[in-house]
Write a protein that holds these residues in place. Structure first.
Motif, mmCIF file in Angstrom:
data_model
loop_
_atom_site.group_PDB
_atom_site.id
_atom_site.type_symbol
_atom_site.label_atom_id
_atom_site.label_comp_id
_atom_site.label_asym_id
_atom_site.label_seq_id
_atom_site.Cartn_x
_atom_site.Cartn_y
_atom_site.Cartn_z
ATOM 1 N N GLN A 88 30.859 36.492 32.620
ATOM 2 C CA GLN A 88 31.852 36.496 33.694
ATOM 3 C C GLN A 88 32.022 37.906 34.259
ATOM 4 O O GLN A 88 32.113 38.098 35.466
ATOM 5 C CB GLN A 88 33.188 35.948 33.157
ATOM 6 C CG GLN A 88 34.248 35.747 34.217
ATOM 7 C CD GLN A 88 35.332 36.802 34.162
ATOM 8 O OE1 GLN A 88 35.318 37.703 33.337
ATOM 9 N NE2 GLN A 88 36.267 36.691 35.068
ATOM 10 N N LYS A 89 32.014 38.919 33.379
ATOM 11 C CA LYS A 89 32.135 40.311 33.833
ATOM 12 C C LYS A 89 30.913 40.730 34.649
ATOM 13 O O LYS A 89 31.035 41.440 35.648
ATOM 14 C CB LYS A 89 32.306 41.247 32.627
ATOM 15 C CG LYS A 89 33.700 41.194 32.037
ATOM 16 C CD LYS A 89 33.839 42.160 30.882
ATOM 17 C CE LYS A 89 35.228 42.044 30.275
ATOM 18 N NZ LYS A 89 35.288 42.416 28.883
ATOM 19 N N VAL A 90 29.735 40.283 34.212
ATOM 20 C CA VAL A 90 28.490 40.594 34.928
ATOM 21 C C VAL A 90 28.514 39.959 36.322
ATOM 22 O O VAL A 90 28.148 40.588 37.319
ATOM 23 C CB VAL A 90 27.252 40.108 34.123
ATOM 24 C CG1 VAL A 90 25.990 40.148 34.961
ATOM 25 C CG2 VAL A 90 27.086 40.940 32.858
ATOM 26 N N MET A 91 28.968 38.691 36.399
ATOM 27 C CA MET A 91 29.056 37.995 37.689
ATOM 28 C C MET A 91 30.038 38.707 38.620
ATOM 29 O O MET A 91 29.781 38.869 39.810
ATOM 30 C CB MET A 91 29.518 36.543 37.460
ATOM 31 C CG MET A 91 28.450 35.664 36.839
ATOM 32 S SD MET A 91 29.148 34.192 36.017
ATOM 33 C CE MET A 91 29.906 33.337 37.376
ATOM 34 N N TYR A 92 31.147 39.144 38.064
ATOM 35 C CA TYR A 92 32.190 39.837 38.827
ATOM 36 C C TYR A 92 31.623 41.131 39.427
ATOM 37 O O TYR A 92 31.714 41.371 40.634
ATOM 38 C CB TYR A 92 33.364 40.131 37.887
ATOM 39 C CG TYR A 92 34.541 40.825 38.516
ATOM 40 C CD1 TYR A 92 35.584 40.097 39.085
ATOM 41 C CD2 TYR A 92 34.636 42.215 38.533
ATOM 42 C CE1 TYR A 92 36.677 40.723 39.650
ATOM 43 C CE2 TYR A 92 35.717 42.852 39.101
ATOM 44 C CZ TYR A 92 36.735 42.115 39.657
ATOM 45 O OH TYR A 92 37.814 42.741 40.218
ATOM 46 N N ALA A 93 31.018 41.961 38.563
ATOM 47 C CA ALA A 93 30.451 43.239 39.011
ATOM 48 C C ALA A 93 29.295 43.011 39.982
ATOM 49 O O ALA A 93 29.163 43.712 40.993
ATOM 50 C CB ALA A 93 29.983 44.051 37.806
#
Length: 201
Positions: A88-93
């Motif tokens: 989720q953090k990777v998708m956000y960034a």
């Protein structure tokens, strides 16, 4: 010698014609119903099939030891949820980076990253769907709303990509997709709690 999760099995390697026969029989007999095989070691070396039914082609004559390692379904699910937090953090960034690249007119790199984002998002949604089906979620309505929100955004984004409107795509990613992703922290926290409750129960 056949070992499963550190315990010696009652089966003997010599009773089988090939590795596949051995694995199928042992896993059936040892009632690993609620467990998932994570590793198979043959002669103390990790084994994984390069092509389907490769284990069938491996005769037992040269096999001295087989070790099977497993993990419980709920433990595996808990590990998957922790990975989903990272995804989720990777998708956000990634969404923010793609929006920035499009605004800088670096379309080639932006489109390459955009394709990766689409693939990762699909896998993310599929994995959440599997967890939802396996573990009855206490707040399944909120989860369904978040999945529907991402799905609708997906459709809108696809349409914008077809029209090659990169500035609109940047806006969609930054001002709609990123805020939608932020809500998934709560979803994943809820899934984590449901799985933890299952472990305790």
């Amino acid at each position: 010698m056949i070992v499963i999760d550190g315990q010696q099995s009652g089966h003997s390697i010599g009773n089988f014609a090939n590795l596949e026969q051995l694995l199928v029989k042992v896993m059936d007999d040892e009632t690993l119903g609620n467990r998932i095989v994570t590793d198979v070691l043959v002669n103390e070396e990790a084994f994984s099939e390069i092509y389907p039914h490769q284990a069938e082609d491996i005769g037992v004559r040269d096999i001295k030891s087989v070790e099977i390692r497993t993990v419980g379904v709920t433990e595996m699910a808990a590990n998957i949820v922790e990975e989903l937090f990272k995804v989720q953090k990777v998708m956000y960034a990634g969404s923010r980076q793609i929006a920035e690249l499009f605004r800088q007119a670096d379309d080639a790199e932006a489109l390459e990253l955009y394709q990766d984002l689409i693939d990762v998002t699909r896998d993310f949604m599929a994995m959440v769907g599997v967890l939802r089906d396996e573990f009855s979620m206490t707040d399944s309505e909120y989860l369904s709303q978040r999945m529907e929100e991402l799905s609708e955004l997906f459709s809108e984004i696809m349409e914008v990509v077809e029209n090659q409107d990169w500035i609109l795509l940047s806006d969609l990613l930054e001002y709609e997709f990123v805020p939608a992703l932020e809500k998934w922290q709560a979803v994943l926290t809820g899934i984590r709690s449901d799985i933890a409750a299952r472990v305790k129960g």
